[in-house]
Design a protein around this motif. Sequence first.
Motif, PDB file in Angstrom:
ATOM      1  N   ILE A  51       0.869  -1.180   0.000  1.00 39.47           N
ATOM      2  CA  ILE A  51       0.000   0.000   0.000  1.00 39.47           C
ATOM      3  C   ILE A  51       0.900   1.223   0.000  1.00 39.47           C
ATOM      4  CG2 ILE A  51      -1.681   1.237   1.345  1.00 39.47           C
ATOM      5  CD1 ILE A  51      -2.528  -1.352   2.518  1.00 39.47           C
ATOM      6  N   VAL A  67      -1.385  -1.471  -3.841  1.00 43.57           N
ATOM      7  CA  VAL A  67      -2.841  -1.383  -3.877  1.00 43.57           C
ATOM      8  C   VAL A  67      -3.191   0.008  -3.397  1.00 43.57           C
ATOM      9  CG1 VAL A  67      -4.925  -2.276  -2.806  1.00 43.57           C
ATOM     10  CG2 VAL A  67      -3.130  -3.829  -3.474  1.00 43.57           C
ATOM     11  N   PHE A 100      -8.221  -0.120   0.009  1.00 49.10           N
ATOM     12  CA  PHE A 100      -8.041  -0.936   1.203  1.00 49.10           C
ATOM     13  C   PHE A 100      -8.849  -0.392   2.370  1.00 49.10           C
ATOM     14  CE2 PHE A 100      -6.349  -3.707   4.205  1.00 49.10           C
ATOM     15  CZ  PHE A 100      -6.063  -2.981   5.342  1.00 49.10           C
ATOM     16  N   PHE A 106     -11.478  -2.491   4.461  1.00 51.49           N
ATOM     17  CA  PHE A 106     -11.294  -2.736   5.886  1.00 51.49           C
ATOM     18  C   PHE A 106     -12.480  -2.220   6.684  1.00 51.49           C
ATOM     19  CE2 PHE A 106      -8.956  -4.144   9.350  1.00 51.49           C
ATOM     20  CZ  PHE A 106      -8.983  -3.208  10.360  1.00 51.49           C
ATOM     21  N   VAL A 117      -3.898   0.723   9.168  1.00 51.58           N
ATOM     22  CA  VAL A 117      -5.295   0.307   9.171  1.00 51.58           C
ATOM     23  C   VAL A 117      -6.141   1.245  10.018  1.00 51.58           C
ATOM     24  CG1 VAL A 117      -4.695  -2.079   8.785  1.00 51.58           C
ATOM     25  CG2 VAL A 117      -5.028  -1.286  11.085  1.00 51.58           C
TER      26      VAL A 117
END
Lengths: 194, 143
Positions: free
Chosen positions: A2, A25, A30, A34, A125
């Motif tokens: 990422i 990506v 993402f 997520f 994240v």
Amino acid sequence: MIGVGKMKQYTNVLDKPLTKGKQEVSLSAFAFLFSELVQYNQTQVDNIGELERRLEDAGYAVGARVLELLCHRDKGNRRETRLLGILSFVHSTVWKVLFGKVADSLEKGTEHEDEYMISEKELLVNRFISIPKDMGTFNCGAFVAGIVRGVLDGAGFPAVVTAHFVPVDGQQRPRTTILIKFAEEVLHREARLG
Amino acid sequence: MIVCVAVVGHQNNPLYIQSFTEADDALKLHHIVHCSLDVVDERVNNPKKTGPLLNETFLGLLYPIENFKVYGYLTNTKVKFILVTTDLDVKDADVRNFFRRFHAAYVDAVSNPFHVPGKKITSRTFAERVSTIVKSFGLSSAV
């Protein structure tokens, strides 16, 4: 995997080198995926502990596969048998492949022999996630903790891995720490190997 | 001529066994693969000082039996690949190359999100790729 890819501008499209395919990506893709994962799990469970466990299980599957892939792709033909070896593998190689940079720091715990911590100023994240007050200490970094657990388990180092927020002065958002607690047998084996 | 390839999980459970000859008894090949697991464990637990390093993946010729030779390869997650062949003049480089491609096919099969680690590999693509690799192994060492 990422990150932000920068392409050199070629005047003639025929001059561009053939690419191996994008290794990255998009971050927003993402983040959407997520957030859907978290929302889906939220509807299925009643309490926070269960939600954390589910995210961790999802991460565990990713970790197991990442280990196989990386060992075949990057590591040549070496198998990690030492504790420090596998920790530095997770800290640099795995983080580099998943998040595009190495983890901020790797520390050994002071209270117990079997605890190690990987800290990150801001987990990728968690970048677009804010936890509501009534969820207490819930941390979506449980997904990353699951990935680490998957990697360690697959390599033969069973451990309990959790993610915690650590408030830092001078920063609004607290730092995230992944706490790794190895099982007894790992320490015995390490002591035996000398 | 490669007779059989096998993938064995980290608890010594079979994940994939495929034989490539029609005549031979499949049970005998299973037996040979099973016996070779002991040799693998022995190699891993008592490393020879002059032999391969403790953390090398390619284990080399495990042992010869009847007219077969058995080669082993150990991945980072304690998954073992076993190769049984009847060739007499097999070059080391050929076997290493074979295992490298086999490892690549295995990694692709395991990356499947629907594959449960520890269960048998049921992917048809994996079976096809393995057949291709096996066929090309025969050709390259015949030259």
